[in-house]
Design an enzyme around this catalytic site. Structure first.
Site, short mmCIF file in Angstrom:
data_model
loop_
_atom_site.label_atom_id
_atom_site.label_comp_id
_atom_site.label_asym_id
_atom_site.label_seq_id
_atom_site.Cartn_x
_atom_site.Cartn_y
_atom_site.Cartn_z
N LYS A 1 20.59 -60.52 48.15
CA LYS A 1 21.60 -59.87 48.99
C LYS A 1 21.15 -59.86 50.46
O LYS A 1 20.00 -60.12 50.78
CB LYS A 1 21.84 -58.44 48.51
CG LYS A 1 22.45 -58.36 47.10
CD LYS A 1 23.87 -58.86 47.10
CE LYS A 1 24.66 -58.49 45.85
NZ LYS A 1 24.16 -59.03 44.59
C1 LIG Z 1 30.33 -58.30 43.43
C2 LIG Z 1 29.14 -57.67 42.78
N1 LIG Z 1 29.30 -56.51 42.14
C3 LIG Z 1 28.26 -55.89 41.55
C4 LIG Z 1 27.00 -56.42 41.57
C5 LIG Z 1 25.92 -55.70 40.84
O1 LIG Z 1 24.84 -55.36 41.60
P1 LIG Z 1 23.40 -55.21 40.91
O2 LIG Z 1 22.93 -56.60 40.59
O3 LIG Z 1 22.58 -54.56 41.98
O4 LIG Z 1 23.56 -54.37 39.72
C6 LIG Z 1 26.79 -57.63 42.25
C7 LIG Z 1 25.49 -58.28 42.39
O5 LIG Z 1 24.62 -58.49 41.73
C8 LIG Z 1 27.89 -58.27 42.85
O6 LIG Z 1 27.72 -59.45 43.46
#
Ligand SMILES: Cc1ncc(COP(=O)(O)O)c(C=O)c1O
Length: 382
Positions: free
Chosen positions: A189
């Site tokens: 990210k």
């Molecule tokens: C659009 C979106 N929503 C939710 C997430 C979930 O985040 P995490 O991986 O930190 O749980 C991500 C990324 O991984 C994402 O790209």
């Protein structure tokens, strides 16, 4: 073996992140404490919000947002099928039912008119609880009409801003339209905490609830072994918060570096037959560069291009297999191919190229030369 390797992504870590992590390790306070509080405070301030609640992931923040919004078994939540699976999964965690609307084929985000239509149609049926716009690939969804329709019908707006920290439209940051929003800090990210996320809200009651839910349902009385509701361990540890504190302070720089990489890609790939960069933002909209995606013309075999790039040591990734066609969604809800044509078309045509803020100019040039040659040879061979 290729002589060179260009990775898909890499975090941007400096001595400042190391210094703050070291401070936390030395302090011995690895959970909660002043560094976590500072991270939350500075994050909230950066976006003009009352509360940032640090979480163990973006997914955890989305899950807690669903609970705060009151999503219960059988409640409907409108969202996009073109996203990382976690966005729609957060609806399923509470046994809600996702109602997908297709994307705008240019912006790849939820079609605002289709979303408004879905709100108008579903709200009178009584089970519509929330709408979950996803600011995909660092581009904000066109929110005005969606927000107005949601307000008219008393529907909660939960923003998935996991891919869009710092993106904005008409002076409003991603994550600041709805009642609550989620950010994610996985290492690919724009800013990272290792694993981690934030729930952002202006609502005091939801922030209090989120702090309880992330912490095993404890109350804010400080009594460690009293649990007033069913909660989770969704806490962000303080080592992650230290990385996050350095990163949120560097956010402007991080985004700027990524934008410079994207601009070099744009310049080098401009006019290449068979490859289109994503549409530029409209006036008043600012992207927060998350990934660099190219759209391949029909007839360019994405799998072959990926393999050809891999043979040169270049990583790439097809984005995104549509959520409605994931096996669990087909089985559970009966989704089939053809239901969301723009999503399905995007799902077969997009390829993410190596992208991060420290990608060297020579690497970008190398990737673009490779794409140019490989796409060219595919078109000759047909
Ligand atoms: C659009 C979106 N929503 C939710 C997430 C979930 O985040 P995490 O991986 O930190 O749980 C991500 C990324 O991984 C994402 O790209």
């Amino acid at each position: 073996m290729p002589h060179r390797r260009v990775q898909l992504s890499a975090p941007d870590i400096t001595s400042e992140e190391r210094r703050l992590v070291d401070e936390v390790l030395t302090s011995g306070q690895l959970s909660f404490g002043p560094v976590l509080e500072a991270f939350e405070h500075e994050f909230a301030e950066r976006f003009g919000a009352r509360h940032a609640v640090a979480m163990s992931s973006g997914t955890a923040a989305l899950h807690v947002a669903m609970i705060a919004a009151g999503v219960r078994e059988g409640d409907v939540v409108i969202t996009t099928p073109f996203s990382f699976v976690a966005s729609a999964n957060s609806i399923l965690f509470e046994r809600g039912v996702p109602h997908f609307v297709d994307i705008d084929p240019e912006t790849l985000t939820m079609d605002p008119a289709a979303t408004v239509h879905a709100i108008e149609t579903l709200a009178p049926q009584g089970r519509l609880r929330a709408v979950l716009p996803v600011h995909l690939f660092g581009r904000t969804v066109e929110m005005d009409a969606i927000l107005a329709a949601a307000r008219r019908h008393g529907v909660v707006v939960i923003e998935d801003a996991c891919e869009a920290i710092g993106a904005s439209a008409d002076g409003i940051f991603a994550g600041r339209w709805g009642e609550v929003s989620a950010f994610g800090f996985y290492p690919n990210k724009q800013m990272t905490t290792g694993e981690g996320g934030v729930l952002l809200t202006d609502r005091d009651d939801w922030a209090r609830l989120a702090r309880s839910l992330r912490n095993q349902g404890r109350s804010d009385s400080g009594t460690w072994l009293e649990h007033e509701r069913l909660g989770f361990n969704y806490r962000m540890d303080t080592i992650s918060a230290a990385i996050g504190l350095a990163q949120i302070r560097r956010l402007g720089e991080l985004l700027h570096k990524r934008e410079a990489v994207a601009m070099r890609y744009n310049a080098l790939l401009a006019g290449l037959d068979g490859v289109t960069p994503l549409a530029p933002p409209r006036a008043g909209m600012h992207l927060s560069w998350f990934v660099y995606i190219i759209r391949l013309a029909e007839g360019i075999d994405r799998g072959r291009l990926k393999a050809a790039l891999a043979a040169r040591g270049i990583d790439s990734r097809p984005y995104f297999p549509p959520i409605h066609l994931q096996p669990i969604y087909r089985e559970k809800f009966g989704f089939r191919p053809g239901m969301f044509p723009h999503t399905e078309a995007a799902g077969t045509a997009l390829l993410a190229l190596p992208f991060h803020g420290n990608l060297a100019a020579e690497d970008i040039d190398y990737v673009c030369e490779a794409v140019t040659e490989d796409v060219g040879s595919m078109k000759v061979m047909g």
